[in-house]
Structures are given as C-alpha cells and as structure tokens.
Scaffold this motif. Structure first.
Motif, PDB file in Angstrom:
ATOM      1  N   THR A  99      29.208  85.953  55.570  1.00 11.10           N
ATOM      2  CA  THR A  99      29.175  85.256  56.852  1.00 11.10           C
ATOM      3  C   THR A  99      27.891  84.476  57.087  1.00 11.10           C
ATOM      4  O   THR A  99      27.860  83.585  57.940  1.00 11.10           O
ATOM      5  CB  THR A  99      29.334  86.251  58.028  1.00 11.10           C
TER       6      THR A  99
ATOM      7  N   ARG B 104      27.692  81.445  68.301  1.00 13.40           N
ATOM      8  CA  ARG B 104      28.598  80.660  67.478  1.00 13.40           C
ATOM      9  C   ARG B 104      29.754  81.499  66.957  1.00 13.40           C
ATOM     10  O   ARG B 104      29.773  82.717  67.127  1.00 13.40           O
ATOM     11  CB  ARG B 104      27.831  80.069  66.296  1.00 13.40           C
ATOM     12  N   GLU B 105      30.720  80.833  66.315  1.00  9.56           N
ATOM     13  CA  GLU B 105      31.827  81.509  65.655  1.00  9.56           C
ATOM     14  C   GLU B 105      31.656  81.397  64.150  1.00  9.56           C
ATOM     15  O   GLU B 105      31.247  80.358  63.636  1.00  9.56           O
ATOM     16  CB  GLU B 105      33.165  80.896  66.072  1.00  9.56           C
ATOM     17  N   VAL B 106      31.963  82.490  63.454  1.00  8.23           N
ATOM     18  CA  VAL B 106      31.788  82.558  62.002  1.00  8.23           C
ATOM     19  C   VAL B 106      33.095  83.038  61.374  1.00  8.23           C
ATOM     20  O   VAL B 106      33.673  84.023  61.845  1.00  8.23           O
ATOM     21  CB  VAL B 106      30.644  83.539  61.643  1.00  8.23           C
TER      22      VAL B 106
ATOM     23  N   VAL C  21      27.644  77.108  61.562  1.00  9.25           N
ATOM     24  CA  VAL C  21      27.992  78.494  61.269  1.00  9.25           C
ATOM     25  C   VAL C  21      26.741  79.339  61.048  1.00  9.25           C
ATOM     26  O   VAL C  21      26.709  80.524  61.401  1.00  9.25           O
ATOM     27  CB  VAL C  21      28.934  78.555  60.045  1.00  9.25           C
TER      28      VAL C  21
ATOM     29  N   GLY D 267      32.889  73.715  62.397  1.00  7.76           N
ATOM     30  CA  GLY D 267      32.356  75.073  62.377  1.00  7.76           C
ATOM     31  C   GLY D 267      33.204  76.034  61.592  1.00  7.76           C
ATOM     32  O   GLY D 267      33.428  75.852  60.394  1.00  7.76           O
ATOM     33  N   ALA D 268      33.691  77.077  62.254  1.00  7.67           N
ATOM     34  CA  ALA D 268      34.313  78.208  61.579  1.00  7.67           C
ATOM     35  C   ALA D 268      35.465  77.814  60.658  1.00  7.67           C
ATOM     36  O   ALA D 268      35.500  78.205  59.492  1.00  7.67           O
ATOM     37  CB  ALA D 268      34.785  79.233  62.613  1.00  7.67           C
TER      38      ALA D 268
ATOM     39  N   ARG E 155      35.785  78.221  56.466  1.00  2.00           N
ATOM     40  CA  ARG E 155      36.588  79.352  55.990  1.00  2.00           C
ATOM     41  C   ARG E 155      36.768  79.373  54.467  1.00  2.00           C
ATOM     42  O   ARG E 155      36.643  80.435  53.831  1.00  2.00           O
ATOM     43  CB  ARG E 155      37.958  79.356  56.693  1.00  2.00           C
TER      44      ARG E 155
END
Length: 204
Positions: A45, A79-81, A168, A184-185, A189
């Motif tokens: 992550t 943030r989103e990971v 991220v 971002g996330a 991915r």
C-alpha cells in the motif's frame, strides 16, 4: 511495545529489489505471521507505519478493496489506497482471529492493535524486519520505511501514473489533490497487485 526513534542514525534510502523483497517477506512469514501481515500491508500500500497502526476497521472497505487513511495532518495525507484482492482475504482472516481470540484490541477497532489493545509502537516490526533481513542474507539492513519506498519504486518502474502515485502515497500538495481528485486508488490498483506478486505471495 517500546518506541525506537533511531535518532542520530542516517535513514536507509534504498528500496528492496525484485530479488530481495520475496526473500525478506518469506523470512518474516516464517518468524511471525502477524508481523509478516503488517509488513505485507505496508509494502503493498505504500503506507507509513504510523498510518498503518492508526488504521481502524471502519476505514477498511474489504468489498471495495480500499483503505481510507483519515488520520493524516494534511489534505494530501488523508487519502484512499487500493488493496490487493488477496491481501483483503488475509485482513479478513486477521480480523476473525482477533475476534475469536478475544483480543483486547477488538474494542478499539484498530486493525493492528498492540497486545494491550492500544496503538502499537513500530519497534517490534523494525526488529523483525532487521532479523528477517539477516536470515534472508541481505547485504544491507532495510527499515520499516523501506517497505513504503519499495512500493513507490516498483510502481514507478512499472510506469505508474506519477500523479496517481503521489496521491496514493500522500505526497501531493493540497492544490494538486483538488485538481487531480479523479486520480488515485483505482489508477494504482494494478500496481498494488504487482507489488503483491513481487513479494512472492500467492494469489487467491
């Protein structure tokens, strides 16, 4: 559960190579499955160790494969990971084990609670990484922050979008975070899955 500050010592700036990473993770897994999961979460992550230890189950979306880091001091740090699918499975089992074992940390909602149920200090994980590196016969001693740097380095080498990666990693400025809100996330991915495989982990 004692903190290690490392003051006065220069921080290692290298990342683990594609050959070193699976050796380190295999040695960690053999020594401590629990600490192996913590290290695996960090390297897949790019989170800071302090962020991982502040993480609550309420911030983990297993179905969506997303971690929401909400404890950061800046907009960029919040943030989103993305999570690799197989890591979601391991985290689900980890939570079941905490509940089944009536761990003191269940009430706190922490994903990686200390033995007393509170927020962990990084010292045990740092020692485990250091000892695993020796067992894996690495020619240098990585730090817990090395796991974050390894995620960043592997993603860059795999041609990850630099803005998405910075988002991220929590490296964007507040202006960039607003301007690139759509990145971002999800963009990162595939690279989370790439690092999972590079770590020598099996895919469900």
């Amino acid at each position: 559960d004692s903190p290690v500050t490392g003051r006065g010592k220069p921080r290692e700036t290298r990342a683990l190579t594609a050959k070193e990473l699976p050796r380190l993770m295999a040695a960690l897994r053999a020594a401590s499955p629990a600490l192996h999961l913590e290290a695996l979460t960090l390297v897949c992550t790019g989170m800071r160790v302090g962020e991982a230890y502040a993480l609550l189950w309420a911030d983990v979306d297993i179905e969506g494969g997303i971690l929401r880091i909400v404890a950061g001091k800046t907009a960029a740090a919040r943030r989103e990971v993305p999570l690799p699918a197989s890591l979601c499975d391991l985290l689900t089992q980890h939570r079941r084990d905490l509940i089944a074992g009536q761990h003191r940390g269940v009430a706190s909602g922490l994903v990686f609670p200390s033995k007393s149920g509170g927020v962990k200090y990084p010292a045990p994980l740092w020692r485990a990484v250091r000892e695993a590196a020796a067992k894996a016969k690495l020619k240098w001693t990585p730090h817990t922050h090395t796991l974050r740097r390894t995620y960043n380095t592997m993603a860059l080498r795999a041609q990850a979008d630099r803005i998405a990666l910075r988002a991220v990693m929590g490296h964007t400025s507040e202006d960039m975070t607003e301007h690139y809100a759509d990145l971002g996330a999800d963009d990162m991915r595939p690279f989370a899955e790439l690092v999972w495989k590079a770590a020598g982990e099996k895919t469900a």
